[in-house]
Enzyme design. Structure first.
Site, PDB file in Angstrom:
ATOM      1  N   GLU A  66       0.831  -1.217   0.000  1.00  9.26           N
ATOM      2  CA  GLU A  66       0.000   0.000   0.000  1.00  9.26           C
ATOM      3  C   GLU A  66       0.859   1.258   0.000  1.00  9.26           C
ATOM      4  O   GLU A  66       0.578   2.238   0.694  1.00  9.26           O
ATOM      5  CB  GLU A  66      -0.968  -0.023   1.184  1.00  9.26           C
ATOM      6  CG  GLU A  66      -1.906  -1.234   1.168  1.00  9.26           C
ATOM      7  CD  GLU A  66      -2.984  -1.186   2.241  1.00  9.26           C
ATOM      8  OE1 GLU A  66      -2.928  -0.283   3.102  1.00  9.26           O
ATOM      9  OE2 GLU A  66      -3.896  -2.029   2.211  1.00  9.26           O
ATOM     10  N   GLU A  75      -5.342  -9.240   0.146  1.00 10.82           N
ATOM     11  CA  GLU A  75      -5.867  -9.209   1.520  1.00 10.82           C
ATOM     12  C   GLU A  75      -7.374  -9.043   1.486  1.00 10.82           C
ATOM     13  O   GLU A  75      -7.903  -8.219   0.732  1.00 10.82           O
ATOM     14  CB  GLU A  75      -5.278  -8.043   2.329  1.00 10.82           C
ATOM     15  CG  GLU A  75      -3.817  -8.170   2.702  1.00 10.82           C
ATOM     16  CD  GLU A  75      -3.332  -6.981   3.536  1.00 10.82           C
ATOM     17  OE1 GLU A  75      -4.184  -6.218   4.049  1.00 10.82           O
ATOM     18  OE2 GLU A  75      -2.109  -6.806   3.675  1.00 10.82           O
TER      19      GLU A  75
END
Length: 522
Positions: free
Chosen positions: A139, A286
């Site tokens: 991220e 995820e």
């Protein structure tokens, strides 16, 4: 006639042949596993993320054994732990290794550093350890935007090192993104990438397209629901069955969405198409649901976590794709395998795991009939016991309730009975808790007792004391355990069995000819 001496010599020679050729055979084992892995990965799969903020993380060897017992075939790590990578050798478990964010600068600035990273963390273990992807950072664009200019150079440097090692077709390089890089996710047909990130995303997507690598996305319907309560229904977030009138409809495509995750995946596909990229698949690195939260997180419950993850697994295994791309089912890595009890608040941060740090399940997934993912998906192998470290007064209160209002059968823990010893509140509470848990059909929430109980797959029976759950399933449980052991043994035997079909007539004739000059002919 060939006499008995020759027969004995032949047996010796054939044994010698087996011994020598077994070395050559073992050298091809990794290649066979790699080929099987690549074939299996053509099908969508469910994997797990493994974080390390755990107070009592299993040793590398025990972790790998745990993965095998649980039939977990795909894992993602947030680094490249050498002990774990070594322990995973020849296990058929497919692995995503990662470059931590704090290493991007060094790798993105130096091809030599990138090559060193690949040699140290990939080449040293592959193909014995089946590394399938490298996740570069995590991220980065949203959590450390200052490092955004380093992201693509780091990816390209690592890819170049893979090319030099001739591994670029087997191992893909990408980077996991937060869902927030996509804006206006519903309706999906109107989604687009955050315009401030386009200068990085366009060349990155072009790289992914060129190298046939996936767009890695961390997608959490839990957060979508929490940020849009009253707009996004809970049932839609949890994959619960919906009547047609409750399905979300994209007004532009008229496609019906029965769950939030599909909408998020399709939003990513639409965003890529807006940038003229149509050949990059989405890999969900995820997704999950927390089982416990603070007062501001009332939907972080065991029931909701169980429902989400169980339905997520079924959704992937069913291979139904998404409304926009029914022909493509994204593989998903569940966040996460273990509760990371060392994580900072809020409470939910430490409660995303399928298992506690002690390796006992936090809750029982209900995925029977949906493939072989996880061995704890059968309600016949779990028990409810008292947690360690709970004070006696609190346990006594829970024990009193279980044997009283809870109507658990506590006769076996009375003086003189088989489960009275050891005579302490924890032992008695464990028996009572399990009695109640079994009586309630192992229903979600029936092993809690205000947070002092936990589910375990280890039979707590001892000596002549047989716990209620064991009385019901003792024979079946033992059969399952033995079946697992036999399977593991069979795998080991398969790896080292000598194939007699490889002993040709020519080989035998050669063995005989070696001894004819010595007069051993009869």
């Amino acid at each position: 006639m060939v006499n008995s001496k020759l027969i004995a010599v032949l047996i010796t020679i054939v044994f010698f042949y087996f011994t020598v050729t077994s070395t050559a055979k073992s050298s091809t084992l990794a290649q066979q596993i790699k080929q099987q892995s690549q074939e299996q990965d053509k099908e969508p799969f469910v994997g797990v993320n493994i974080g390390t903020d755990v107070s009592n993380l299993l040793s590398a060897k025990d972790l790998v054994s745990f993965l095998q017992v649980q039939k977990i075939s795909h894992v993602r790590f947030y680094d490249a732990n050498p002990d774990i990578l070594k322990a995973l050798a020849n296990t058929k478990v497919r692995v995503i290794v990662s470059v931590p964010n704090n290493q991007l600068l060094a790798i993105g600035s130096s091809n030599t550093t990138a090559a060193s990273w690949i040699n140290r963390n990939v080449v040293a273990y592959y193909p014995e350890t089946l590394i399938t992807h490298i996740g570069v950072g995590d991220e980065v664009l949203t959590t450390v935007p200052s490092s955004a200019p380093l992201l693509l150079p780091a990816i390209q440097s690592l890819y170049g090192a893979l090319v030099a090692a001739n591994l670029h077709t087997q191992i893909k390089v990408s980077t996991p993104h937060a869902a927030s890089i996509v804006l206006d996710t519903f309706p999906p047909s109107q989604a687009y990438f955050n315009q401030s990130l386009i200068s990085v995303l366009v060349p990155l997507l072009q790289f992914l397209s060129k190298t046939e690598s996936p767009l890695m996305m961390n997608l959490y319907p839990y957060y979508v629901f929490m940020e849009n309560k009253g707009v996004v229904p809970l049932d839609t977030s949890l994959f619960k069955p919906l009547t047609p009138s409750k399905e979300m409809v994209d007004p532009n495509t008229l496609l019906h969405y029965t769950n939030v995750l599909d909408a998020m995946i399709d939003a990513a596909y639409v965003s890529m198409k807006n940038l003229n990229v149509t050949d990059v698949s989405v890999l969900v690195t995820e997704s999950g649901w927390p089982s416990k939260g603070d007062s501001k997180e009332p939907y972080a419950t065991i029931d909701n976590a169980d429902t989400y993850n169980s339905n997520l697994i079924k959704h992937v295994i069913d291979q139904s794709g998404t409304p926009l791309h029914p022909e493509i089912t994204s593989s998903v890595f569940i966040y996460e395998l273990f509760n990371e009890d060392l994580r900072s608040p809020p409470v939910s941060e430490a409660n995303w795991g399928l298992f506690n740090s002690s390796s006992t399940p936090v809750y029982l997934l209900h995925v029977s009939g949906s493939g072989t993912f996880l061995a704890n998906d059968t309600t016949n192998q779990t028990y409810c016991i008292a947690m360690d470290g709970v004070d006696s007064k609190t346990l006594q209160s829970a024990l009193d309730w279980a044997c009283g209002a809870g109507r658990a059968n506590c006769s076996e823990i009375q003086p003189g009975e088989s489960c009275y010893q050891p005579n302490n509140v924890k032992n008695h509470a464990s028996f009572a808790f399990d009695s109640y848990y079994q009586k309630e059909g192992k229903a979600p929430g029936s092993c809690d007792f205000k947070g002092v109980a936990m589910i375990t797959t280890t039979d707590p029976s001892h000596g002549s004391c047989v716990f209620p759950g064991s009385k019901k399933v003792v024979h079946k449980t033992r059969a399952v355990v033995n079946s697992t052991e036999v399977s593991s043994g069979a795998d080991r035997l398969e790896l080292f069995t000598f194939h007699t079909s490889h002993i040709t007539a020519t080989t035998i004739a050669f063995c005989i000819s070696l001894f004819v000059p010595f007069g051993i002919t009869g």
